[in-house]
Write an enzyme that holds these catalytic residues in place. Structure first.
Site, PDB file in Angstrom:
ATOM      1  N   GLU A 263       0.742  -1.126   0.126  1.00 39.98           N
ATOM      2  CA  GLU A 263      -0.214   0.163   0.076  1.00 39.98           C
ATOM      3  C   GLU A 263       1.058   1.222  -0.119  1.00 39.98           C
ATOM      4  O   GLU A 263       1.861   1.233   0.888  1.00 39.98           O
ATOM      5  CB  GLU A 263      -0.860   0.114   1.265  1.00 39.98           C
ATOM      6  CG  GLU A 263      -2.343   0.334   0.821  1.00 39.98           C
ATOM      7  CD  GLU A 263      -3.019  -0.580  -0.221  1.00 39.98           C
ATOM      8  OE1 GLU A 263      -3.337  -0.216  -1.053  1.00 39.98           O
ATOM      9  OE2 GLU A 263      -3.296  -1.710   0.609  1.00 39.98           O
TER      10      GLU A 263
ATOM     11  N   SER B 225     -24.850   6.342 -17.952  1.00 38.12           N
ATOM     12  CA  SER B 225     -24.802   5.130 -17.185  1.00 38.12           C
ATOM     13  C   SER B 225     -25.888   4.873 -16.210  1.00 38.12           C
ATOM     14  O   SER B 225     -26.929   5.433 -16.344  1.00 38.12           O
ATOM     15  CB  SER B 225     -23.483   5.558 -16.213  1.00 38.12           C
ATOM     16  OG  SER B 225     -24.144   6.430 -15.110  1.00 38.12           O
TER      17      SER B 225
ATOM     18  N   GLY C  31     -12.805   1.418  -1.604  1.00 41.59           N
ATOM     19  CA  GLY C  31     -11.077   0.900  -1.680  1.00 41.59           C
ATOM     20  C   GLY C  31     -10.930  -0.271  -2.718  1.00 41.59           C
ATOM     21  O   GLY C  31      -9.965  -0.813  -2.597  1.00 41.59           O
TER      22      GLY C  31
ATOM     23  N   SER D  63     -11.115   0.135  -6.076  1.00 49.06           N
ATOM     24  CA  SER D  63     -10.784   0.694  -7.212  1.00 49.06           C
ATOM     25  C   SER D  63     -11.788   0.727  -8.483  1.00 49.06           C
ATOM     26  O   SER D  63     -11.676   0.062  -9.411  1.00 49.06           O
ATOM     27  CB  SER D  63      -9.525   0.056  -7.916  1.00 49.06           C
ATOM     28  OG  SER D  63      -8.954   0.953  -8.561  1.00 49.06           O
ATOM     29  N   SER D  64     -13.219   1.301  -7.934  1.00 49.89           N
ATOM     30  CA  SER D  64     -14.259   1.403  -9.070  1.00 49.89           C
ATOM     31  C   SER D  64     -13.736   2.273 -10.008  1.00 49.89           C
ATOM     32  O   SER D  64     -14.307   2.221 -11.191  1.00 49.89           O
ATOM     33  CB  SER D  64     -15.337   1.771  -8.196  1.00 49.89           C
ATOM     34  OG  SER D  64     -15.252   2.976  -7.693  1.00 49.89           O
ATOM     35  N   SER D  65     -12.793   3.344  -9.643  1.00 51.50           N
ATOM     36  CA  SER D  65     -12.287   4.061 -10.877  1.00 51.50           C
ATOM     37  C   SER D  65     -11.557   3.470 -11.841  1.00 51.50           C
ATOM     38  O   SER D  65     -11.758   3.604 -13.017  1.00 51.50           O
ATOM     39  CB  SER D  65     -11.796   5.285 -10.347  1.00 51.50           C
ATOM     40  OG  SER D  65     -10.599   4.740  -9.405  1.00 51.50           O
TER      41      SER D  65
ATOM     42  N   ASP E  87      -3.594   0.070  -9.453  1.00 51.02           N
ATOM     43  CA  ASP E  87      -4.884  -0.010  -9.682  1.00 51.02           C
ATOM     44  C   ASP E  87      -5.278  -0.513 -11.210  1.00 51.02           C
ATOM     45  O   ASP E  87      -6.085  -1.541 -11.726  1.00 51.02           O
ATOM     46  CB  ASP E  87      -5.871   0.834  -9.384  1.00 51.02           C
ATOM     47  CG  ASP E  87      -5.805   1.375  -7.881  1.00 51.02           C
ATOM     48  OD1 ASP E  87      -5.123   0.581  -7.151  1.00 51.02           O
ATOM     49  OD2 ASP E  87      -6.304   2.307  -7.523  1.00 51.02           O
TER      50      ASP E  87
END
Length: 385
Positions: free
Chosen positions: A34, A68, A127, A129-131, A175
């Protein structure tokens, strides 16, 4: 309805025609490593079985339009107007990718516009990592549709640039690499300096192990000050120690670092240096002894993030401590910190026990009820239809 089917159905409803294809990309869990990625260090994430899907249709002009399942109205922009300061909100993720492809050499002056429709089962703010899942799915879709021919390592850099310059989050390459390079039942051991990636079998299922995600429902924001401040501390520490990045600081350099740095900067540096070693130790132990032996490294990682890097929150600490107290092999917070999720590795039979105990512990403290679920190491970004 699967995510891909939902994306294709949503596309048809929004745009009144069928898409020409659909692509998907997963979120990720970082098993260990991390805040090492932007310090040129080592990380060991894996892609998970929660995915973002994008359906794409061609246009006869040069407009990109994106809608979306989680927004009320579509956003559109002419390709010639793509620029970091012209993009904001949720659409900055997919449209930022389109801009970033041009920065990596795509000839955007001669591409036609597209309509996009996006759906996702990756929890937002957890946390996971949808982005990066959005960025990776869109990057792969546009790369294939526009015939750009970029490899997946380049597409990971595209997603990172979009996140850094357009969204404003100073994240590293981990990510997007996990989302694009992941494979089933394996982790991606990534050297963030060379970008060399090794796919390492995890063997969770064969050893009867489950990885539990505990979403604290404390949402974090990478673009907020905490993440940027930690990155600035790392850069200041590297500068004071006379190295290009903290990757170049060894464990036996920490004694000298303690003399050179102020206490806070030293603790930030110590986390990164020891975390790099924990990644290497985890990969070595996994290869030599299997997943049941990696627990101590997960536990030590959490202590380091809690005490040295100071990115944990009480909900994360409670989730980790409760999982450890009820038989988890190892547990730690995962992701950028200041909220999000913890992970716990355990034998399959303990999943309901640990789930029940964590839920009860959160209720007793008056915290929001956490979202608790297992994840499985899964395939990275792909074309689905």
């Amino acid at each position: 309805m699967s995510g891909v089917a939902e994306a294709m159905h949503g596309f048809a409803e929004w745009y009144g025609r069928k898409p020409i294809g659909a692509w998907s990309a997963p979120g990720r869990v970082n098993l260990i490593g991390e805040h090492t990625d932007y310090n040129d260090g080592f990380v060991f994430p894996f892609a998970i079985d929660h995915r973002t899907a994008v359906a794409l249709g061609d246009r006869d002009d040069r407009v990109i339009r994106v809608a979306s399942s989680f927004t009320a109205e579509p956003v559109e922009i002419h390709v010639d107007e793509l620029a970091p300061d012209a993009l904001d909100g949720w659409a900055a993720y997919p449209l930022g990718v389109a801009w970033a492809l041009g920065e990596f050499g795509a000839d955007l002056e001669h591409v036609r516009g597209v309509d996009l429709y996006i759906t996702s089962s990756v929890p937002v703010g957890a946390g996971l990592s949808s982005s990066a899942a959005i960025e990776s799915a869109v990057a792969l879709a546009l790369d294939e549709h526009w015939g750009l021919g970029f490899d997946r390592s380049t597409l990971a850099k595209v997603g990172q640039l979009a996140e850094n310059r357009v969204v404003g989050a100073p994240t590293g390459i981990m990510d997007q690499s996990a989302s694009l390079l992941g494979e089933a039942d394996a982790g991606v051991f990534l050297d963030c300096r060379s970008l060399d990636a090794d796919v390492i079998p995890l063997g969770f299922a064969a050893d009867g192990l489950s990885l539990l995600v505990i979403d604290t429902k404390v949402e974090h924001a990478h673009a907020s000050g905490g993440y940027a401040a930690r990155r600035a501390s790392c850069e200041a520490g590297a500068h004071a120690l006379g190295v290009d990045s903290l990757r170049d600081v060894r464990l036996d350099d920490l004694e000298r670092a303690a003399d050179v740095l102020d206490d806070e900067t030293f603790r930030r540096v110590r986390h990164v240096v020891t975390e790099n070693q924990r990644v290497l130790d985890t990969v070595r132990t996994l290869r030599e002894h299997g997943p049941g032996a990696i627990g101590p490294f997960l536990d030590a990682s959490h202590v380091s993030m809690r005490d040295d890097f100071e990115i944990s929150v009480p909900e994360l600490d409670l989730a980790v401590a409760t999982a450890q107290a009820h038989g988890a092999i190892g547990a730690r917070m995962t992701g950028g910190g200041f909220g999000g999720s913890a992970i716990a590795l355990m034998i399959d039979a303990l999943v309901p026990v640990v789930t029940r105990e964590i839920t009860a512990a959160f209720a007793e403290r008056g915290y929001r009820e956490p979202g608790i679920f297992t994840v499985h190491p899964s395939q990275g970004a792909r074309r689905d239809a």
